[in-house]
Enzyme design. Structure first.
Site, PDB file in Angstrom:
ATOM      1  N   GLU A 159       1.121  -1.405  -0.561  1.00  0.00           N
ATOM      2  CA  GLU A 159      -0.068  -0.305   0.316  1.00  0.00           C
ATOM      3  C   GLU A 159       0.971   1.549  -0.312  1.00  0.00           C
ATOM      4  O   GLU A 159       1.974   1.475   0.638  1.00  0.00           O
ATOM      5  CB  GLU A 159      -0.837  -0.074   1.151  1.00  0.00           C
ATOM      6  CG  GLU A 159      -1.743   1.522   1.425  1.00  0.00           C
ATOM      7  CD  GLU A 159      -3.000   0.707   2.461  1.00  0.00           C
ATOM      8  OE1 GLU A 159      -2.845  -0.171   3.519  1.00  0.00           O
ATOM      9  OE2 GLU A 159      -3.278   2.298   2.089  1.00  0.00           O
ATOM     10  N   PHE A 160       0.577   2.389  -0.956  1.00  0.00           N
ATOM     11  CA  PHE A 160       1.380   3.781  -0.703  1.00  0.00           C
ATOM     12  C   PHE A 160       1.000   4.389  -0.267  1.00  0.00           C
ATOM     13  O   PHE A 160      -0.465   5.219  -0.157  1.00  0.00           O
ATOM     14  CB  PHE A 160       0.982   4.103  -2.248  1.00  0.00           C
ATOM     15  CG  PHE A 160       2.259   5.169  -3.016  1.00  0.00           C
ATOM     16  CD1 PHE A 160       3.098   5.244  -2.981  1.00  0.00           C
ATOM     17  CD2 PHE A 160       1.603   6.080  -3.124  1.00  0.00           C
ATOM     18  CE1 PHE A 160       3.400   6.291  -2.847  1.00  0.00           C
ATOM     19  CE2 PHE A 160       2.541   8.119  -3.194  1.00  0.00           C
ATOM     20  CZ  PHE A 160       2.956   8.056  -3.321  1.00  0.00           C
ATOM     21  N   ILE A 185       1.519   9.041   0.492  1.00  0.00           N
ATOM     22  CA  ILE A 185       2.122  10.114   1.026  1.00  0.00           C
ATOM     23  C   ILE A 185       1.260  11.820   1.374  1.00  0.00           C
ATOM     24  O   ILE A 185       0.192  11.172   1.619  1.00  0.00           O
ATOM     25  CB  ILE A 185       2.623  10.318  -0.832  1.00  0.00           C
ATOM     26  CG1 ILE A 185       3.619  11.770  -0.894  1.00  0.00           C
ATOM     27  CG2 ILE A 185       0.919  11.187  -1.385  1.00  0.00           C
ATOM     28  CD1 ILE A 185       4.021  12.138  -2.482  1.00  0.00           C
ATOM     29  N   GLY A 215       1.294  21.578  -3.990  1.00  0.00           N
ATOM     30  CA  GLY A 215       0.150  22.023  -5.966  1.00  0.00           C
ATOM     31  C   GLY A 215       1.249  23.051  -6.702  1.00  0.00           C
ATOM     32  O   GLY A 215       1.182  23.713  -7.183  1.00  0.00           O
ATOM     33  N   GLY A 257       3.098  20.057  -8.265  1.00  0.00           N
ATOM     34  CA  GLY A 257       3.754  19.301  -9.216  1.00  0.00           C
ATOM     35  C   GLY A 257       4.543  18.236  -8.289  1.00  0.00           C
ATOM     36  O   GLY A 257       5.005  16.759  -9.106  1.00  0.00           O
ATOM     37  N   LEU A 258       5.431  18.421  -7.260  1.00  0.00           N
ATOM     38  CA  LEU A 258       6.018  17.805  -6.883  1.00  0.00           C
ATOM     39  C   LEU A 258       5.147  16.175  -6.598  1.00  0.00           C
ATOM     40  O   LEU A 258       6.172  14.943  -5.957  1.00  0.00           O
ATOM     41  CB  LEU A 258       6.826  18.115  -5.171  1.00  0.00           C
ATOM     42  CG  LEU A 258       7.743  17.822  -4.817  1.00  0.00           C
ATOM     43  CD1 LEU A 258       8.962  18.333  -5.537  1.00  0.00           C
ATOM     44  CD2 LEU A 258       8.226  18.688  -3.337  1.00  0.00           C
ATOM     45  N   ASN A 299     -10.883  14.285  -2.778  1.00  0.00           N
ATOM     46  CA  ASN A 299      -9.273  14.447  -2.620  1.00  0.00           C
ATOM     47  C   ASN A 299      -8.653  14.379  -3.926  1.00  0.00           C
ATOM     48  O   ASN A 299      -8.018  14.248  -4.739  1.00  0.00           O
ATOM     49  CB  ASN A 299      -8.754  13.980  -1.726  1.00  0.00           C
ATOM     50  CG  ASN A 299      -7.054  14.736  -1.439  1.00  0.00           C
ATOM     51  OD1 ASN A 299      -6.664  16.024  -1.879  1.00  0.00           O
ATOM     52  ND2 ASN A 299      -6.199  13.468  -0.742  1.00  0.00           N
ATOM     53  N   ALA A 350      -4.901  14.690  -4.933  1.00  0.00           N
ATOM     54  CA  ALA A 350      -4.223  13.183  -4.564  1.00  0.00           C
ATOM     55  C   ALA A 350      -4.563  12.503  -5.430  1.00  0.00           C
ATOM     56  O   ALA A 350      -3.784  12.192  -6.374  1.00  0.00           O
ATOM     57  CB  ALA A 350      -4.677  12.336  -3.215  1.00  0.00           C
ATOM     58  N   TYR A 372      -1.549  11.036  -8.887  1.00  0.00           N
ATOM     59  CA  TYR A 372      -1.642   9.875  -8.492  1.00  0.00           C
ATOM     60  C   TYR A 372      -1.836   9.366 -10.170  1.00  0.00           C
ATOM     61  O   TYR A 372      -0.705   8.573 -10.547  1.00  0.00           O
ATOM     62  CB  TYR A 372      -2.957   8.640  -7.528  1.00  0.00           C
ATOM     63  CG  TYR A 372      -2.592   9.319  -6.273  1.00  0.00           C
ATOM     64  CD1 TYR A 372      -0.912   9.742  -5.537  1.00  0.00           C
ATOM     65  CD2 TYR A 372      -3.345   8.899  -5.697  1.00  0.00           C
ATOM     66  CE1 TYR A 372      -1.172   9.475  -4.672  1.00  0.00           C
ATOM     67  CE2 TYR A 372      -3.447   9.586  -4.166  1.00  0.00           C
ATOM     68  CZ  TYR A 372      -2.356   9.379  -3.001  1.00  0.00           C
ATOM     69  OH  TYR A 372      -2.177  10.124  -2.289  1.00  0.00           O
TER      70      TYR A 372
HETATM   71  C1  LIG Z   1      -1.745  14.663  -2.358  1.00  0.00           C
HETATM   72  C2  LIG Z   1      -0.715  15.528  -2.478  1.00  0.00           C
HETATM   73  C3  LIG Z   1       0.232  14.549  -2.299  1.00  0.00           C
HETATM   74  C4  LIG Z   1      -0.708  16.034  -4.119  1.00  0.00           C
HETATM   75  O1  LIG Z   1       0.566  16.231  -4.321  1.00  0.00           O
HETATM   76  P1  LIG Z   1       0.616  18.258  -5.317  1.00  0.00           P
HETATM   77  O2  LIG Z   1       2.525  18.337  -5.246  1.00  0.00           O
HETATM   78  O3  LIG Z   1      -0.020  19.087  -4.456  1.00  0.00           O
HETATM   79  O4  LIG Z   1      -0.102  17.220  -6.426  1.00  0.00           O
HETATM   80  P2  LIG Z   1       0.502  18.272  -7.674  1.00  0.00           P
HETATM   81  O5  LIG Z   1       0.599  19.961  -7.518  1.00  0.00           O
HETATM   82  O6  LIG Z   1       1.124  17.014  -7.967  1.00  0.00           O
HETATM   83  O7  LIG Z   1      -1.350  18.340  -8.081  1.00  0.00           O
HETATM   84  C5  LIG Z   1      -2.129  17.634  -9.270  1.00  0.00           C
HETATM   85  C6  LIG Z   1      -2.850  17.876 -10.338  1.00  0.00           C
HETATM   86  O8  LIG Z   1      -4.091  18.263  -9.115  1.00  0.00           O
HETATM   87  C7  LIG Z   1      -4.965  18.659  -9.693  1.00  0.00           C
HETATM   88  N1  LIG Z   1      -5.375  19.752  -8.919  1.00  0.00           N
HETATM   89  C8  LIG Z   1      -4.810  20.990  -7.585  1.00  0.00           C
HETATM   90  N2  LIG Z   1      -5.970  20.873  -6.999  1.00  0.00           N
HETATM   91  C9  LIG Z   1      -7.576  20.701  -7.727  1.00  0.00           C
HETATM   92  C10 LIG Z   1      -8.870  20.228  -7.276  1.00  0.00           C
HETATM   93  N3  LIG Z   1      -9.611  21.064  -6.085  1.00  0.00           N
HETATM   94  N4  LIG Z   1      -9.534  20.483  -8.108  1.00  0.00           N
HETATM   95  C11 LIG Z   1      -8.920  19.318  -9.520  1.00  0.00           C
HETATM   96  N5  LIG Z   1      -7.349  19.480 -10.073  1.00  0.00           N
HETATM   97  C12 LIG Z   1      -6.855  19.965  -8.620  1.00  0.00           C
HETATM   98  C13 LIG Z   1      -3.118  20.256 -10.498  1.00  0.00           C
HETATM   99  O9  LIG Z   1      -4.045  20.692 -11.038  1.00  0.00           O
HETATM  100  C14 LIG Z   1      -2.840  18.392 -10.612  1.00  0.00           C
HETATM  101  O10 LIG Z   1      -2.869  18.552 -12.293  1.00  0.00           O
HETATM  102  P3  LIG Z   1      -2.244  18.176 -13.159  1.00  0.00           P
HETATM  103  O11 LIG Z   1      -1.433  17.240 -13.090  1.00  0.00           O
HETATM  104  O12 LIG Z   1      -3.408  17.586 -14.171  1.00  0.00           O
HETATM  105  O13 LIG Z   1      -1.880  19.125 -13.155  1.00  0.00           O
HETATM  106  C15 LIG Z   1      -0.684  16.585  -1.902  1.00  0.00           C
HETATM  107  O14 LIG Z   1      -1.812  17.511  -1.863  1.00  0.00           O
HETATM  108  C16 LIG Z   1      -1.063  16.253   0.289  1.00  0.00           C
HETATM  109  O15 LIG Z   1       0.483  15.639   0.557  1.00  0.00           O
HETATM  110  N6  LIG Z   1      -1.525  16.829   0.686  1.00  0.00           N
HETATM  111  C17 LIG Z   1      -2.470  16.367   2.274  1.00  0.00           C
HETATM  112  C18 LIG Z   1      -1.869  15.082   2.580  1.00  0.00           C
HETATM  113  C19 LIG Z   1      -2.455  13.940   1.491  1.00  0.00           C
HETATM  114  O16 LIG Z   1      -4.341  14.520   1.376  1.00  0.00           O
HETATM  115  N7  LIG Z   1      -2.454  12.532   1.300  1.00  0.00           N
HETATM  116  C20 LIG Z   1      -3.160  12.064   0.055  1.00  0.00           C
HETATM  117  C21 LIG Z   1      -3.459  10.831   1.225  1.00  0.00           C
HETATM  118  S1  LIG Z   1      -4.625   9.497   0.090  1.00  0.00           S
END
Ligand SMILES: CC(C)(COP(=O)(O)OP(=O)(O)OC[C@H]1O[C@@H](n2cnc3c(N)ncnc32)[C@H](O)[C@@H]1OP(=O)(O)O)[C@@H](O)C(=O)NCCC(=O)NCCS
Length: 201
Positions: free
Chosen positions: A101-102, A104, A112, A114-115, A144, A147, A151
């Site tokens: 299971e993954f 993050i 926000g 792309g990381l 979410n 996320a 993924y």
């Molecule tokens: C989930 C998480 C790891 C994502 O990482 P991130 O670097 O913030 O996400 P990214 O910047 O890669 O953005 C991911 C995508 O979501 C999109 N996005 C951002 N907000 C959005 C929203 N409200 N609705 C739709 N898409 C959205 C972005 O445009 C991007 O899309 P793209 O790849 O097509 O450009 C990070 O936000 C995080 O740690 N969140 C808190 C913990 C969490 O929720 N973990 C997951 C538990 S399962």
């Protein structure tokens, strides 16, 4: 914007690409990880409902460090001066079937950009090419969206929906299952084998 957390001296990076690197999950960083985990946005994202004390987290960390799960600190490498601590990714293996299971989380100030997608893909790279896992799966609350998008960008595919199994901002919601197979990994891989030593005549 909040100050980003830097670590000193240069942290160990086991694998990296141009955007981010993965290094050891560190006991000395427990307070930083704990601070990130108490962010209400993260509690909602993980389906948790109450903050945890630093004391309980520190005890939990000791157990984590002795367990068989595979944990990484994620570093942002886009600041070219030095790696910036930016999050944690985890693989929770089931050795009997070579799956995991993954999970993050990124620091609030690291989200926000792309990381998330890049760090997820690097963790899959490690899972498939170092840990020899054949499949990695995850469960995410359907609302979410960042996320789910991250993924998808890393190569996870939708595998199904668990209806009404979670909560999002006080409302009942579905959870989405996603999976990634080693054979579908589309590279490039950041894992490089140790070069062959010269052979003696
Ligand atoms: C989930 C998480 C790891 C994502 O990482 P991130 O670097 O913030 O996400 P990214 O910047 O890669 O953005 C991911 C995508 O979501 C999109 N996005 C951002 N907000 C959005 C929203 N409200 N609705 C739709 N898409 C959205 C972005 O445009 C991007 O899309 P793209 O790849 O097509 O450009 C990070 O936000 C995080 O740690 N969140 C808190 C913990 C969490 O929720 N973990 C997951 C538990 S399962």
């Amino acid at each position: 914007m909040e100050a980003l957390i830097t670590t000193n001296p240069d942290p160990i990076l086991w694998v990296k690409n141009a955007v981010c690197g993965l290094g050891p999950y560190r006991t000395d960083l427990v307070e930083t990880y704990w601070q990130w985990e108490q962010d209400p946005g993260l509690l909602v994202g993980y389906g948790r409902q109450a903050p945890e004390s630093l004391e309980a987290r520190t005890e939990g960390m000791a157990a984590q460090q002795l367990g068989s799960n595979i944990r990484f600190s994620i570093y942002d490498l886009t600041n070219h001066e030095k790696p910036v601590l930016a999050g944690v990714s985890t693989l929770l293996p089931d050795d009997s079937v070579r799956t995991a299971e993954f999970e993050i989380m990124l620091a609030p100030e690291a989200r926000g950009r792309g990381l998330g997608a890049t760090a997820t893909k690097l963790t899959l790279d490690y899972a498939f090419h170092v840990s020899n896992l054949r499949m990695v799966w995850l469960k995410v609350l359907a609302p979410n969206k960042p996320a789910v998008r991250a993924y998808e960008g890393a190569g996870f595919r939708h595998a199904g929906v668990l209806r009404e199994s979670g909560y999002w901002l006080g409302q009942v919601c579905d959870e989405v299952y996603m999976d990634a197979l080693a054979r579908d990994f589309d590279g490039p891989s950041a894992i490089t084998p140790v070069p062959n030593l010269p052979t003696h005549p």
